[in-house]
Enzyme design. Sequence first.
Site, PDB file in Angstrom:
ATOM      1  N   ASN A   5       0.857  -1.188   0.000  1.00 39.86           N
ATOM      2  CA  ASN A   5       0.000   0.000   0.000  1.00 39.86           C
ATOM      3  C   ASN A   5       0.894   1.240   0.000  1.00 39.86           C
ATOM      4  OD1 ASN A   5      -1.902   1.961   0.403  1.00 39.86           O
ATOM      5  ND2 ASN A   5      -2.323   1.428   2.550  1.00 39.86           N
ATOM      6  N   LYS A   9      -0.008   4.238  -0.310  1.00 39.12           N
ATOM      7  CA  LYS A   9      -0.719   5.414   0.208  1.00 39.12           C
ATOM      8  C   LYS A   9      -0.484   6.605  -0.747  1.00 39.12           C
ATOM      9  CE  LYS A   9      -0.023   3.559   4.764  1.00 39.12           C
ATOM     10  NZ  LYS A   9      -0.146   3.736   6.208  1.00 39.12           N
ATOM     11  N   HIS A  14      -9.681   1.007   4.795  1.00 37.81           N
ATOM     12  CA  HIS A  14      -8.404   1.204   5.496  1.00 37.81           C
ATOM     13  C   HIS A  14      -8.636   2.177   6.649  1.00 37.81           C
ATOM     14  CE1 HIS A  14      -4.300   2.513   6.313  1.00 37.81           C
ATOM     15  NE2 HIS A  14      -3.895   1.397   5.710  1.00 37.81           N
ATOM     16  N   GLU A  23      -7.095   4.662   7.679  1.00 31.12           N
ATOM     17  CA  GLU A  23      -6.923   6.084   7.344  1.00 31.12           C
ATOM     18  C   GLU A  23      -8.161   6.627   6.633  1.00 31.12           C
ATOM     19  OE1 GLU A  23      -3.163   5.579   5.371  1.00 31.12           O
ATOM     20  OE2 GLU A  23      -2.244   5.101   7.297  1.00 31.12           O
ATOM     21  N   GLU A  33      -5.537  -4.930  10.851  1.00 28.16           N
ATOM     22  CA  GLU A  33      -4.552  -3.862  10.996  1.00 28.16           C
ATOM     23  C   GLU A  33      -4.843  -3.081  12.275  1.00 28.16           C
ATOM     24  OE1 GLU A  33      -2.574  -2.871   7.071  1.00 28.16           O
ATOM     25  OE2 GLU A  33      -4.303  -1.554   7.228  1.00 28.16           O
ATOM     26  N   GLY A  69       2.189   2.428  10.728  1.00 27.14           N
ATOM     27  CA  GLY A  69       3.118   3.539  10.525  1.00 27.14           C
ATOM     28  C   GLY A  69       3.791   4.013  11.801  1.00 27.14           C
ATOM     29  N   SER A 121       3.302  -2.074  10.474  1.00 27.91           N
ATOM     30  CA  SER A 121       4.757  -2.084  10.615  1.00 27.91           C
ATOM     31  C   SER A 121       5.392  -3.433  10.272  1.00 27.91           C
ATOM     32  CB  SER A 121       5.160  -1.617  12.018  1.00 27.91           C
ATOM     33  OG  SER A 121       4.687  -0.300  12.245  1.00 27.91           O
TER      34      SER A 121
HETATM   35  C1  PEP Z   1      -0.874   0.129   6.011  1.00 31.35           C
HETATM   36  O1  PEP Z   1      -0.808   1.162   5.378  1.00 31.35           O
HETATM   37  O2  PEP Z   1      -1.864  -0.590   5.843  1.00 31.35           O
HETATM   38  C2  PEP Z   1       0.190  -0.225   6.932  1.00 31.35           C
HETATM   39  C3  PEP Z   1       0.079  -1.347   7.576  1.00 31.35           C
HETATM   40  O3  PEP Z   1       1.253   0.660   7.042  1.00 31.35           O
HETATM   41  P1  PEP Z   1       2.671   0.356   7.758  1.00 31.35           P
HETATM   42  O4  PEP Z   1       3.169  -0.953   7.178  1.00 31.35           O
HETATM   43  O5  PEP Z   1       3.522   1.509   7.389  1.00 31.35           O
HETATM   44  O6  PEP Z   1       2.416   0.234   9.218  1.00 31.35           O
END
Ligand code: PEP
Length: 266
Positions: A9, A11, A99, A101, A171, A177, A217
């Site tokens: 992803n 983003k 997601h 976000e 998630e 992040g 992460s």
């Molecule tokens: C994500 O954007 O779904 C995500 C898990 O980001 P990160 O791997 O940076 O934590």
Amino acid sequence: MRKPFICANWKMNHLVNDASFYGEDLVNRIKMENVDLKKVDVAIFPPYMFMAALKVLFFLTGINVGAQNMHYAESGAYTGEVSPAMLKDMGIECVIVGHSERRQYFNETNESCAKKVKAAIAHGIRPILCVGEYLEERESGRYNDVVKEMLLGSLADIDADEMIKTVIAYEPVWAIGTGKTATTEQANEMAAFIRSVVAEKYGNEVAQQVIIQYGGSVKPDNIAELMAMSDIDGALVGGASLKASDFIKIINFDPAVVGKEPAVVE
Ligand code: PEP
């Protein structure tokens, strides 16, 4: 046997040249490391404007291109939105739905997610439905209830055949992040819980076929441990997917399974 599914992803990152360089770099690295894409599904989720270029670069390679979001309507007066029909028309294979976000900054709800999951499947696009709790919900011990409510709300009108085609990404918001990963045990415990919720609604035979990813992460140095867990079938990767040189290490999480030793370059 559930096939591992690893997703990048991006983003709101990268510019045109970065996207082209990444595409070429990833194709080369997959070849160099002999990664067998029959053993692992891989999808890149770039911003919409880079999709067409990546579709060309990935032509006949087996690497999928996905969308980070979509509207559920077929077409209409929805300025700024992209429809499932448009994605299908350009050969997009999958879409991220809900997601955290999007839920946090763009008012995505379980109701809108339910419509998007349904619309994606109706167009032959694989939805990746994201669910996960906030830190205070984890710390208060309410995380199973929170995730169950998100799941059942976002899968409201989905039947058993559609469920098998739906990927769930667990998630935890506190791990996205932040550099803070859920422990493999926490991640697997929730993946198993999600499978049990799916089993309650659709039966165990369906639940055993559903791909459940972990996201939060994920990095080259923790992917193997996560993928070794009983109920984790893949990963949704943000930060560590932005360079092909890192992402290839995540795709090739177990060279004994998905790839062989890197080819020797003369
Ligand atoms: C994500 O954007 O779904 C995500 C898990 O980001 P990160 O791997 O940076 O934590």
